[in-house]
Every structure is written in C-alpha cells, then in structure tokens.
Write a protein that holds these residues in place. Structure first.
Motif, PDB file in Angstrom:
ATOM      1  N   MET A   1       0.843  -1.197   0.000  1.00  0.00           N
ATOM      2  CA  MET A   1       0.000   0.000   0.000  1.00  0.00           C
ATOM      3  C   MET A   1       0.875   1.242   0.000  1.00  0.00           C
ATOM      4  O   MET A   1       1.679   1.441   0.904  1.00  0.00           O
ATOM      5  CB  MET A   1      -0.877   0.009   1.255  1.00  0.00           C
ATOM      6  N   GLU A   2       0.765   2.090  -1.014  1.00  0.00           N
ATOM      7  CA  GLU A   2       1.622   3.240  -1.140  1.00  0.00           C
ATOM      8  C   GLU A   2       0.958   4.480  -0.561  1.00  0.00           C
ATOM      9  O   GLU A   2      -0.245   4.657  -0.614  1.00  0.00           O
ATOM     10  CB  GLU A   2       1.961   3.488  -2.616  1.00  0.00           C
ATOM     11  N   THR A   3       1.802   5.352   0.001  1.00  0.00           N
ATOM     12  CA  THR A   3       1.312   6.597   0.568  1.00  0.00           C
ATOM     13  C   THR A   3       1.400   7.708  -0.461  1.00  0.00           C
ATOM     14  O   THR A   3       2.458   7.935  -1.028  1.00  0.00           O
ATOM     15  CB  THR A   3       2.149   6.991   1.808  1.00  0.00           C
ATOM     16  N   LYS A   4       0.303   8.383  -0.727  1.00  0.00           N
ATOM     17  CA  LYS A   4       0.318   9.462  -1.691  1.00  0.00           C
ATOM     18  C   LYS A   4       1.111  10.638  -1.154  1.00  0.00           C
ATOM     19  O   LYS A   4       1.072  10.940   0.017  1.00  0.00           O
ATOM     20  CB  LYS A   4      -1.120   9.907  -1.996  1.00  0.00           C
ATOM     21  N   LYS A   5       1.806  11.296  -2.056  1.00  0.00           N
ATOM     22  CA  LYS A   5       2.652  12.409  -1.639  1.00  0.00           C
ATOM     23  C   LYS A   5       1.829  13.590  -1.138  1.00  0.00           C
ATOM     24  O   LYS A   5       2.262  14.343  -0.290  1.00  0.00           O
ATOM     25  CB  LYS A   5       3.539  12.845  -2.802  1.00  0.00           C
ATOM     26  N   LYS A   6       0.616  13.785  -1.690  1.00  0.00           N
ATOM     27  CA  LYS A   6      -0.171  14.954  -1.341  1.00  0.00           C
ATOM     28  C   LYS A   6      -1.022  14.745  -0.099  1.00  0.00           C
ATOM     29  O   LYS A   6      -1.692  15.658   0.359  1.00  0.00           O
ATOM     30  CB  LYS A   6      -1.053  15.348  -2.528  1.00  0.00           C
ATOM     31  N   PHE A   8      -2.517  11.584   3.087  1.00  0.00           N
ATOM     32  CA  PHE A   8      -2.497  10.230   3.630  1.00  0.00           C
ATOM     33  C   PHE A   8      -3.521   9.373   2.888  1.00  0.00           C
ATOM     34  O   PHE A   8      -4.529   9.875   2.391  1.00  0.00           O
ATOM     35  CB  PHE A   8      -2.834  10.268   5.118  1.00  0.00           C
ATOM     36  N   PRO A   9      -3.287   8.060   2.811  1.00  0.00           N
ATOM     37  CA  PRO A   9      -4.226   7.182   2.116  1.00  0.00           C
ATOM     38  C   PRO A   9      -5.574   7.108   2.838  1.00  0.00           C
ATOM     39  O   PRO A   9      -5.679   7.388   4.031  1.00  0.00           O
ATOM     40  CB  PRO A   9      -3.515   5.831   2.124  1.00  0.00           C
ATOM     41  N   THR A  10      -6.597   6.713   2.103  1.00  0.00           N
ATOM     42  CA  THR A  10      -7.946   6.610   2.672  1.00  0.00           C
ATOM     43  C   THR A  10      -7.967   5.659   3.866  1.00  0.00           C
ATOM     44  O   THR A  10      -8.689   5.901   4.850  1.00  0.00           O
ATOM     45  CB  THR A  10      -8.936   6.113   1.601  1.00  0.00           C
ATOM     46  N   ALA A  11      -7.167   4.598   3.794  1.00  0.00           N
ATOM     47  CA  ALA A  11      -7.121   3.636   4.905  1.00  0.00           C
ATOM     48  C   ALA A  11      -6.704   4.315   6.202  1.00  0.00           C
ATOM     49  O   ALA A  11      -7.201   3.971   7.285  1.00  0.00           O
ATOM     50  CB  ALA A  11      -6.160   2.495   4.572  1.00  0.00           C
ATOM     51  N   PHE A  12      -5.806   5.288   6.100  1.00  0.00           N
ATOM     52  CA  PHE A  12      -5.389   6.021   7.302  1.00  0.00           C
ATOM     53  C   PHE A  12      -6.586   6.755   7.902  1.00  0.00           C
ATOM     54  O   PHE A  12      -6.841   6.685   9.111  1.00  0.00           O
ATOM     55  CB  PHE A  12      -4.284   7.025   6.974  1.00  0.00           C
ATOM     56  N   TRP A  13      -7.328   7.474   7.065  1.00  0.00           N
ATOM     57  CA  TRP A  13      -8.418   8.306   7.581  1.00  0.00           C
ATOM     58  C   TRP A  13      -9.539   7.477   8.191  1.00  0.00           C
ATOM     59  O   TRP A  13     -10.055   7.823   9.270  1.00  0.00           O
ATOM     60  CB  TRP A  13      -8.967   9.194   6.457  1.00  0.00           C
ATOM     61  N   VAL A  14      -9.927   6.376   7.540  1.00  0.00           N
ATOM     62  CA  VAL A  14     -11.038   5.587   8.084  1.00  0.00           C
ATOM     63  C   VAL A  14     -10.628   4.884   9.376  1.00  0.00           C
ATOM     64  O   VAL A  14     -11.432   4.759  10.318  1.00  0.00           O
ATOM     65  CB  VAL A  14     -11.588   4.579   7.051  1.00  0.00           C
ATOM     66  N   ARG A 130       1.402   0.729   9.996  1.00  0.00           N
ATOM     67  CA  ARG A 130       1.755   0.004   8.772  1.00  0.00           C
ATOM     68  C   ARG A 130       1.036   0.561   7.544  1.00  0.00           C
ATOM     69  O   ARG A 130       1.461   0.334   6.419  1.00  0.00           O
ATOM     70  CB  ARG A 130       1.448  -1.488   8.938  1.00  0.00           C
ATOM     71  N   VAL A 131      -0.046   1.290   7.754  1.00  0.00           N
ATOM     72  CA  VAL A 131      -0.716   1.959   6.640  1.00  0.00           C
ATOM     73  C   VAL A 131       0.206   3.034   6.055  1.00  0.00           C
ATOM     74  O   VAL A 131       0.330   3.190   4.841  1.00  0.00           O
ATOM     75  CB  VAL A 131      -2.049   2.591   7.102  1.00  0.00           C
ATOM     76  N   ILE A 132       0.869   3.777   6.946  1.00  0.00           N
ATOM     77  CA  ILE A 132       1.804   4.823   6.523  1.00  0.00           C
ATOM     78  C   ILE A 132       3.166   4.178   6.288  1.00  0.00           C
ATOM     79  O   ILE A 132       3.819   3.716   7.230  1.00  0.00           O
ATOM     80  CB  ILE A 132       1.909   5.937   7.583  1.00  0.00           C
ATOM     81  N   THR A 133       3.605   4.147   5.051  1.00  0.00           N
ATOM     82  CA  THR A 133       4.866   3.482   4.714  1.00  0.00           C
ATOM     83  C   THR A 133       6.026   4.453   4.575  1.00  0.00           C
ATOM     84  O   THR A 133       7.186   4.033   4.583  1.00  0.00           O
ATOM     85  CB  THR A 133       4.710   2.701   3.397  1.00  0.00           C
ATOM     86  N   ASP A 134       5.743   5.740   4.406  1.00  0.00           N
ATOM     87  CA  ASP A 134       6.788   6.758   4.279  1.00  0.00           C
ATOM     88  C   ASP A 134       7.135   7.286   5.668  1.00  0.00           C
ATOM     89  O   ASP A 134       6.315   7.915   6.329  1.00  0.00           O
ATOM     90  CB  ASP A 134       6.283   7.894   3.386  1.00  0.00           C
ATOM     91  N   LYS A 135       8.366   7.032   6.117  1.00  0.00           N
ATOM     92  CA  LYS A 135       8.748   7.425   7.481  1.00  0.00           C
ATOM     93  C   LYS A 135       8.670   8.932   7.704  1.00  0.00           C
ATOM     94  O   LYS A 135       8.418   9.386   8.826  1.00  0.00           O
ATOM     95  CB  LYS A 135      10.160   6.927   7.795  1.00  0.00           C
ATOM     96  N   SER A 136       8.866   9.722   6.643  1.00  0.00           N
ATOM     97  CA  SER A 136       8.796  11.175   6.801  1.00  0.00           C
ATOM     98  C   SER A 136       7.377  11.644   7.092  1.00  0.00           C
ATOM     99  O   SER A 136       7.165  12.766   7.553  1.00  0.00           O
ATOM    100  CB  SER A 136       9.319  11.874   5.539  1.00  0.00           C
ATOM    101  N   GLN A 137       6.385  10.784   6.816  1.00  0.00           N
ATOM    102  CA  GLN A 137       4.987  11.133   7.076  1.00  0.00           C
ATOM    103  C   GLN A 137       4.486  10.619   8.423  1.00  0.00           C
ATOM    104  O   GLN A 137       3.353  10.914   8.808  1.00  0.00           O
ATOM    105  CB  GLN A 137       4.091  10.576   5.970  1.00  0.00           C
ATOM    106  N   MET A 138       5.317   9.871   9.133  1.00  0.00           N
ATOM    107  CA  MET A 138       4.854   9.246  10.380  1.00  0.00           C
ATOM    108  C   MET A 138       4.434  10.276  11.418  1.00  0.00           C
ATOM    109  O   MET A 138       3.339  10.200  11.987  1.00  0.00           O
ATOM    110  CB  MET A 138       5.956   8.357  10.957  1.00  0.00           C
ATOM    111  N   ASP A 139       5.292  11.257  11.717  1.00  0.00           N
ATOM    112  CA  ASP A 139       4.965  12.238  12.749  1.00  0.00           C
ATOM    113  C   ASP A 139       3.722  13.051  12.386  1.00  0.00           C
ATOM    114  O   ASP A 139       2.814  13.197  13.216  1.00  0.00           O
ATOM    115  CB  ASP A 139       6.158  13.160  13.007  1.00  0.00           C
TER     116      ASP A 139
END
Length: 449
Positions: A1-6, A8-14, A130-139
């Motif tokens: 599952m890839e994280t969009k640059k613009k 977070f993925p829908t899975a994150f929000w739900v 695990r939904v968020i795969t880009d470490k720079s987006q974790m925080d």
C-alpha cells in the motif's frame, strides 16, 4: 500500500476515525467514574469516598494500558490486528454496559476489567503504523490521528457534564446509567465501522500477525542475511539498538505522564474549593476541564502536524523524538509554575475558573510535543515481529505513571506541603528531566540511525 505524496491514504483516515468512537466512549466512562462513585445512593451513585473513586479511575487508566501488553503478543504472533480490533471494541462495550447496571463497587471493577480487556485487543494504532509506509509522514500522520482521538475525547467529556445532570436526570436521580450505556453503544458502532468500512480499505493489511508481515527494509535485510548464512537471523545490532531507544523513551514517558496526570487532580480537589466555578450564572461542570484539554488537542493537532512536516523538510531534518520529549516535559513544568502563580495571586480568595483554560492549554501543548509522536517513533523503528509489543511497552510506561500519580498526589498535595511550593517542586523536576533529555539527544538519536 503506497502513501500518496499529497496526503495520507484513505485507509489512514477511516482507521483514524475509529478512534473517535473508542475515545468518546472511554472518556465518557472515565470522566463519570469519580462522580458516579462519590454521588449519594439517593441520586443514583454508590455513595463511596473520594479515595475509592480516585483509585477506581486510576485502575481504569492503568489497566487499559497494562493489558494491551498481553494483547500485543496475540497480534504479533497469532492473530491479525484487523480481527482483534473490532472484537476488542465489542468486549469493551460489554464493560461499559456493565457499568450502566452497576449497583456496587464490584460492578464498577467488572466494568474496569472488561474495558481493559477489550482495549488489550484494540490495535488500531499498530495498523496505522503500517498503513503509513513513508517514514517522513509518520509524525504528521500520528499528529493527525491524535487530533481525531481528541475529537472523540472532547465530545465525551463535554457531553457527560450535561447528560448525567440535565438530559438523563429524572426525579432527583442523576443519569449515570444511561451515560455508561451510551458509551457501550459508541463501542458497538465503532466495531461495526471497523468491520464494514476499515476492512474495505485495508486490503490485506492486518490479516496476518505482524511477525509475518515484514517491512520492505526488513525483507531486504533478512534476504541478505539468509543469502550470506543460509539461516534465519536473530535481531540485528541496529534492531537491538532501536529497541533500546524505545525503552529509554518509554522511561522518560513515565516522568511525563506522572506529571501530566497529576495536573488533573487539583482541578477536582484543590481548585474545586479554591476557585469560583460559576461563569455567567452557570455552574461549570468539572469534566469540562477534560473537554478543554481535548479541544486544544483538536486545534493543535493540525498545527503540530504541519510543523513536523516543515521541520522534516529542512536539510538537517526534523527534531528527534528525544528533543521533542524534553520540550514537552519543560512545557508541563511551565504549567505547574502557572498553578503556583494562580495560588499566590488569589491571596486567599477564590480565583476564577477561567484561569484553568490557560493551564489546560499548557498541559495540551506539552502533550502534543510528546504523546502522538511515541507511536510514530515506534512505527518507524520497531522490528515488525515486535511491533505490537513495542507499542505496548510504551503503554506499560503509562500504566506505571497511572498507578503512581495517586500516591504522588497524596505525598505532594495531601496537605503537608503548601500547594504553591509543591507546584514549584514539580516544575523544578520537570525542567531537570527536560535538560537531561536534551543533553542526551545526540547519543540517544545515534541508537536509531
């Protein structure tokens, strides 16, 4: 599952929205315990002492962080977290319903056990990690998740003050039972949301135990080791160092949470007697202090998320978790100095309850520099086979703090030490802990590089 640059993925929000249901129920029930247990039998309460009530609330807080350590073993090794999470919500719902029919302390303790057991299986945070795969987006992601957590907390703590004494009250009997049952309903709805909405967007994520779902970085490292030796390898040196860093951060979190929880106690006891709680002719419910904290979390969540994004984009990168933790503890210390200042300035008269808004802001600011980022830090650096366990180590530190703040409150604010002196003492210890954390920043950060 890839994280969009613009975004977070829908899975994150739900999945993050699931936290609204869980926290609404939790804080509605948790806030009500102190009032329900101490209210007279004639008004629908149990008629027990303040000490008993404080211990019950402390136990709910503490064991809702301890039992997840055992639930972590299940989702790391045996059952996927997507399955345990809704089951946990249904078990917690049974717990809140038990509180709604409780006629003695035994009923309340049964509620505490069932809610804690349910939250032991609630592993939504690990799934988000695990939904968020880009470490720079974790925080930023976990800061936004924390905002949604506090949407639920705000609704629960704000409504409970109105519901139990106005909406559900009848013929002199306060509406404790309907409030607990409402918490149960929220957990049922949250479990259904998870099954029918979250599962749809998670794909295969969470179907297997975390031990069987390594990250790409871990797969590459393990494949390299197997190629070199022909056998599956134990933890690498860097993995051991990262686990060590998680334990160190968890140790400092104990200090943070003791002082954070401690800050709540004067609201219900010392300031209950030494502040004027009437504003514009309305008696402000004490649970609205909790609501103020949650509201500030909702407001500051997007602000801090954007701040972490901007810091991460710098050439030197973001501040480390250890430096942020130090700043968070220092801000809590400033809050206690403000408590002391209120006590000094009131000169024996009752201060306005509105001053607590400032303290709630400081408490929340310290919290936002620290609490959401713990799960982010663990998601970044924990070996997958121990992801849920490492999340629960963080929670276990909160368990220790939750079991400790009651005795610490009795020691510092039990009457033997002047209130303002005790507050200044807490502030001094907070500043000392912050300086130690910042001074050790480079050495601790080296453990995860």
């Amino acid at each position: 599952m890839e994280t969009k640059k613009k975004g977070f993925p829908t899975a994150f929000w739900v999945c993050a929205c699931t936290e609204i249901f869980e926290r609404l129920a939790y804080y509605l029930g948790r806030s009500l315990i102190l009032i329900f247990v101490t209210a007279s039998v004639a008004t629908g309460g149990l008629g027990l002492s303040d000490t008993v009530a404080a211990n019950m609330q402390s136990n709910l807080t503490a064991f809702s962080y301890l039992l997840p350590l055992f639930g972590a073993v299940i989702v790391d090794k045996y059952i996927g977290a997507r399955y345990t999470t809704p089951v946990g919500m249904f078990i917690a719902a049974a717990g809140y319903f038990t509180g709604g029919i409780a006629k003695s302390s035994a009923g309340v303790y049964a509620m505490i056990f069932l809610v804690s057991l349910g939250l032991a299986l609630f592993k939504n945070g690990a799934i988000i990690g695990r939904v968020i795969t880009d470490k720079s987006q974790m925080d930023p992601a976990f800061s936004m998740r924390y905002t949604l957590v506090n949407v639920g907390a705000f609704i629960g703590t704000f409504l409970v003050g109105i519901l139990y004494k106005d909406v559900f009250a009848k013929d002199g009997v306060l509406g404790f039972a309907p409030c607990f049952k409402m918490a149960a309903l929220m957990m049922v709805l949250g479990g259904l949301w998870y099954i029918f909405v979250c599962w749809r967007f998670l794909g295969d994520l969470g179907k297997l135990p975390f031990k069987k779902t390594l990250t790409e970085e871990e797969k590459a490292a393990e494949a390299k080791k197997k190629e070199e030796t022909g056998t599956k390898q134990p933890l690498t040196t860097i993995e051991k160092k990262r686990i060590g860093a998680i334990f160190v951060a968890s140790l400092f979190s104990i200090v943070f949470w003791i002082f954070w929880y401690l800050g709540y106690m004067p609201v219900y006891f010392y300031w209950a007697e030494n502040m004027d709680w009437v504003v514009a002719g309305y008696q402000v419910p004490s649970t609205w202090f909790d609501a103020a904290n949650s509201l500030f979390c909702v407001i500051l969540g997007p602000v801090t998320a954007e701040l972490w994004k901007k810091l991460a984009a710098r050439p030197q990168g973001d501040m480390s978790l250890f430096r942020k933790t130090g700043l968070g503890i220092a801000i809590i210390g400033v809050g206690y100095l403000f408590y002391a200042a209120i006590d000094i300035m009131r000169g024996g008269e009752k201060a306005s309850v509105l001053w607590l808004i400032v303290f709630a802001f400081l408490l929340t600011m310290g919290e936002m520099f620290f609490s959401p980022l713990g799960h982010s830090f663990i998601s970044k650096y924990s070996p997958s086979r121990y992801l849920a366990v490492m999340m629960s180590v963080w929670g276990f530190a909160t368990f220790i703090a939750a079991k400790s703040y009651g005795p610490v409150y009795g020691l510092l604010f039990g009457g033997k030490i002047e209130f303002k002196v005790a507050c200044i003492g807490v502030a001094v210890v907070s500043f000392a802990a912050a300086l130690i954390m910042i001074a050790l920043d480079k050495k601790l950060s080296a453990l995860v590089d």
